[in-house]
Write an enzyme that holds these catalytic residues in place. Structure first.
Site, mmCIF file in Angstrom:
data_model
loop_
_atom_site.group_PDB
_atom_site.id
_atom_site.type_symbol
_atom_site.label_atom_id
_atom_site.label_comp_id
_atom_site.label_asym_id
_atom_site.label_seq_id
_atom_site.Cartn_x
_atom_site.Cartn_y
_atom_site.Cartn_z
ATOM 1 N N ASP A 1 0.853 -1.203 0.000
ATOM 2 C CA ASP A 1 0.000 0.000 0.000
ATOM 3 C C ASP A 1 0.880 1.240 0.000
ATOM 4 O O ASP A 1 2.019 1.218 0.497
ATOM 5 C CB ASP A 1 -0.881 0.003 1.259
ATOM 6 C CG ASP A 1 -2.117 0.886 1.108
ATOM 7 O OD1 ASP A 1 -3.227 0.332 1.027
ATOM 8 O OD2 ASP A 1 -1.970 2.133 1.072
ATOM 9 N N ASP B 1 3.617 2.315 -4.430
ATOM 10 C CA ASP B 1 2.761 3.199 -5.224
ATOM 11 C C ASP B 1 2.494 2.471 -6.530
ATOM 12 O O ASP B 1 3.390 2.351 -7.379
ATOM 13 C CB ASP B 1 3.459 4.544 -5.484
ATOM 14 C CG ASP B 1 2.616 5.457 -6.374
ATOM 15 O OD1 ASP B 1 1.535 5.028 -6.834
ATOM 16 O OD2 ASP B 1 3.045 6.602 -6.611
ATOM 17 N N VAL B 2 1.281 1.972 -6.698
ATOM 18 C CA VAL B 2 0.987 1.111 -7.861
ATOM 19 C C VAL B 2 1.178 1.832 -9.190
ATOM 20 O O VAL B 2 1.355 1.191 -10.227
ATOM 21 C CB VAL B 2 -0.445 0.520 -7.806
ATOM 22 C CG1 VAL B 2 -0.618 -0.430 -6.637
ATOM 23 C CG2 VAL B 2 -1.507 1.615 -7.793
ATOM 24 N N ASN C 1 -6.076 -4.450 -6.088
ATOM 25 C CA ASN C 1 -7.233 -3.849 -5.403
ATOM 26 C C ASN C 1 -7.111 -2.343 -5.227
ATOM 27 O O ASN C 1 -8.124 -1.651 -5.171
ATOM 28 C CB ASN C 1 -7.391 -4.529 -4.028
ATOM 29 C CG ASN C 1 -8.262 -3.714 -3.087
ATOM 30 O OD1 ASN C 1 -9.495 -3.765 -3.141
ATOM 31 N ND2 ASN C 1 -7.637 -2.926 -2.212
ATOM 32 N N TYR D 1 -13.920 7.180 -12.764
ATOM 33 C CA TYR D 1 -13.946 5.882 -12.081
ATOM 34 C C TYR D 1 -14.556 4.798 -12.972
ATOM 35 O O TYR D 1 -13.967 3.725 -13.164
ATOM 36 C CB TYR D 1 -14.749 6.008 -10.785
ATOM 37 C CG TYR D 1 -14.850 4.737 -9.990
ATOM 38 C CD1 TYR D 1 -13.774 4.290 -9.225
ATOM 39 C CD2 TYR D 1 -16.013 3.968 -9.983
ATOM 40 C CE1 TYR D 1 -13.866 3.124 -8.486
ATOM 41 C CE2 TYR D 1 -16.109 2.806 -9.247
ATOM 42 C CZ TYR D 1 -15.033 2.388 -8.502
ATOM 43 O OH TYR D 1 -15.115 1.230 -7.772
ATOM 44 N N LYS E 1 -12.707 1.446 -14.468
ATOM 45 C CA LYS E 1 -13.115 0.070 -14.147
ATOM 46 C C LYS E 1 -13.575 -0.679 -15.401
ATOM 47 O O LYS E 1 -13.398 -1.897 -15.500
ATOM 48 C CB LYS E 1 -14.206 0.072 -13.069
ATOM 49 C CG LYS E 1 -13.728 0.582 -11.700
ATOM 50 C CD LYS E 1 -12.639 -0.306 -11.097
ATOM 51 C CE LYS E 1 -12.259 0.151 -9.686
ATOM 52 N NZ LYS E 1 -11.211 -0.675 -9.074
ATOM 53 N N THR F 1 -16.342 1.117 3.500
ATOM 54 C CA THR F 1 -14.896 1.150 3.736
ATOM 55 C C THR F 1 -14.511 2.570 4.160
ATOM 56 O O THR F 1 -15.273 3.516 3.924
ATOM 57 C CB THR F 1 -14.113 0.806 2.455
ATOM 58 O OG1 THR F 1 -14.383 1.817 1.465
ATOM 59 C CG2 THR F 1 -14.484 -0.557 1.907
HETATM 60 N N1 LIG Z 1 -16.087 0.714 -1.381
HETATM 61 C C1 LIG Z 1 -16.852 0.392 -2.399
HETATM 62 O O1 LIG Z 1 -18.079 0.602 -2.366
HETATM 63 C C2 LIG Z 1 -16.268 -0.277 -3.625
HETATM 64 C C3 LIG Z 1 -17.136 -0.902 -4.522
HETATM 65 C C4 LIG Z 1 -16.625 -1.520 -5.658
HETATM 66 C C5 LIG Z 1 -15.265 -1.533 -5.876
HETATM 67 N N2 LIG Z 1 -14.419 -0.927 -4.988
HETATM 68 C C6 LIG Z 1 -12.999 -0.978 -5.288
HETATM 69 O O2 LIG Z 1 -12.315 -1.638 -4.254
HETATM 70 C C7 LIG Z 1 -10.983 -1.127 -4.146
HETATM 71 C C8 LIG Z 1 -10.703 -0.703 -2.712
HETATM 72 O O3 LIG Z 1 -11.637 0.288 -2.348
HETATM 73 P P1 LIG Z 1 -11.914 0.710 -0.827
HETATM 74 O O4 LIG Z 1 -13.342 1.145 -0.783
HETATM 75 O O5 LIG Z 1 -11.423 -0.346 0.089
HETATM 76 O O6 LIG Z 1 -11.005 2.025 -0.745
HETATM 77 P P2 LIG Z 1 -10.166 2.683 0.461
HETATM 78 O O7 LIG Z 1 -9.922 4.082 0.033
HETATM 79 O O8 LIG Z 1 -10.801 2.445 1.787
HETATM 80 O O9 LIG Z 1 -8.800 1.864 0.387
HETATM 81 C C9 LIG Z 1 -7.966 1.975 -0.730
HETATM 82 C C10 LIG Z 1 -6.545 1.632 -0.365
HETATM 83 O O10 LIG Z 1 -5.741 1.806 -1.539
HETATM 84 C C11 LIG Z 1 -4.550 2.501 -1.177
HETATM 85 N N3 LIG Z 1 -4.011 3.248 -2.319
HETATM 86 C C12 LIG Z 1 -4.503 4.377 -2.881
HETATM 87 N N4 LIG Z 1 -3.688 4.791 -3.862
HETATM 88 C C13 LIG Z 1 -2.657 3.897 -3.926
HETATM 89 C C14 LIG Z 1 -1.503 3.793 -4.730
HETATM 90 N N5 LIG Z 1 -1.208 4.708 -5.667
HETATM 91 N N6 LIG Z 1 -0.666 2.742 -4.541
HETATM 92 C C15 LIG Z 1 -0.941 1.831 -3.574
HETATM 93 N N7 LIG Z 1 -1.999 1.887 -2.768
HETATM 94 C C16 LIG Z 1 -2.856 2.922 -2.952
HETATM 95 C C17 LIG Z 1 -4.997 3.427 -0.040
HETATM 96 O O11 LIG Z 1 -3.883 3.858 0.746
HETATM 97 C C18 LIG Z 1 -5.973 2.544 0.719
HETATM 98 O O12 LIG Z 1 -5.321 1.782 1.706
HETATM 99 C C19 LIG Z 1 -10.885 0.002 -5.160
HETATM 100 O O13 LIG Z 1 -10.288 -0.465 -6.348
HETATM 101 C C20 LIG Z 1 -12.327 0.378 -5.393
HETATM 102 O O14 LIG Z 1 -12.533 0.956 -6.657
HETATM 103 C C21 LIG Z 1 -14.891 -0.293 -3.871
#
Ligand SMILES: NC(=O)c1ccc[n+]([C@@H]2O[C@H](COP(=O)([O-])OP(=O)(O)OC[C@H]3O[C@@H](n4cnc5c(N)ncnc54)[C@H](O)[C@@H]3O)[C@@H](O)[C@H]2O)c1
Length: 280
Positions: free
Chosen positions: A50, A76-77, A103, A168, A172, A203
């Site tokens: 992360d 950093d992805v 993710n 977004y 996706k 989240t």
């Molecule tokens: N929460 C939802 O409703 C939902 C629904 C569908 C899909 N998603 C997807 O699930 C994934 C996670 O979402 P979440 O809700 O847990 O988000 P979140 O913001 O709670 O967590 C995201 C994590 O990604 C990390 N991150 C951000 N930029 C980064 C980078 N450049 N390099 C490495 N790490 C990085 C952040 O530090 C954080 O720990 C995302 O891809 C999101 O699009 C979320």
């Protein structure tokens, strides 16, 4: 019978490859952390990668304290050099990486006009390019071992657009295409590539966004809420032998939201987002 008491044939039969070591990106919190926890509890060695490296390591330390195999890595992805360092760190800790879970992602709000170039670059850079860089980093090792699993975390919104989720949704949708493209290109190398596409999940990131848009009580009233454990279990299925022949799948994990395509099943801050109306 062989020396171990097993039939000699069984001794000489090579064991099918199985996933042992996994990198989960964006695993310091939210869905990524949920995935990492489910996988670690199932016995996989998990690298929690992360951009919040300290938080990832703190969560990994908790998993180690509970007797699981886990490390935290700063990543950093969106930066190729960062991927190389993270992969080296994961392999130094646990050996060859068999599975990658892409993710990490951000979900900025805004329509096509509200999105400026900086936001586009950032969103696509993390959600789409970041996943590609990760895939490109792990492919040589997986191809050499003729075994690997890649899981991309998508969204119902990859195929069911929602007003105000422009960058977004595009990112996706691109990830969906990338999943199927990689699935086709590397199936003959023993690499299975799939997508888990959740509906709404409570989240830290989603809460922050909802609050920023005036929805203080998120996720109250939201129908068909998906948990981070739900997502973790879906990923686990794809990494275990049950997923050995699953390739190119978009596993919608949204209680049918994408089928009904009824945004009214969810609650958004602005009522106009809840239903699609054609007004010409
Ligand atoms: N929460 C939802 O409703 C939902 C629904 C569908 C899909 N998603 C997807 O699930 C994934 C996670 O979402 P979440 O809700 O847990 O988000 P979140 O913001 O709670 O967590 C995201 C994590 O990604 C990390 N991150 C951000 N930029 C980064 C980078 N450049 N390099 C490495 N790490 C990085 C952040 O530090 C954080 O720990 C995302 O891809 C999101 O699009 C979320």
């Amino acid at each position: 019978m062989g020396v171990t008491g097993q039939p000699a044939e069984a001794e000489s039969t090579p064991q099918p490859a199985q996933v042992r070591n996994v990198i989960v990106t964006g695993a310091a919190q939210g869905i990524g952390l949920g995935i990492a926890q489910v996988l670690a509890e199932a016995g996989f060695a998990v690298a929690l990668a992360d951009i919040q490296g300290d938080l990832a390591e703190a969560e990994a330390a908790k998993l180690r304290g509970a007797g699981h195999k886990a490390i935290g890595i700063g990543l950093d992805v969106s930066a190729d050099a960062s991927w190389k360092a993270a992969l080296a760190a994961a392999e130094a800790a646990f050996g060859p990486v068999d599975a990658l879970v892409n993710n990490a992602g951000i979900s900025p709000r805004g329509t096509a006009e509200m999105t400026d170039e900086a936001l586009w670059e950032r969103c696509l850079g993390i959600n789409l390019k970041g996943s590609w860089l990760g895939i490109r980093a792990v492919l040589p090792g997986m191809r050499a071992r003729r075994f690997g699993r890649i899981v991309n975390i998508g969204s119902t919104r990859a195929s069911r657009p929602l007003r105000g989720l422009f960058a977004y949704g595009v990112s996706k949708a691109g990830l969906l295409g990338m999943t199927q493209q990689v699935a086709v290109e590397y199936v003959t190398d023993g690499i299975m590539t799939n997508m888990v596409a959740p509906g709404w999940v409570d989240t830290p990131g989603e809460r922050l966004l909802q609050q920023r848009h005036g929805r203080e009580d998120f996720p109250a009233g939201l129908q068909n809420l998906i948990t981070v454990e739900d997502v973790g279990r879906a990923v686990r299925y794809l990494l275990e032998p049950g997923g050995d022949r699953v390739n190119g799948l978009i596993l919608y994990l949204d209680a049918g939201l994408h089928v009904a395509d009824d945004a009214g099943m969810i609650y958004l801050p602005e009522a106009e987002h809840n239903r699609y109306e054609q007004r010409l």
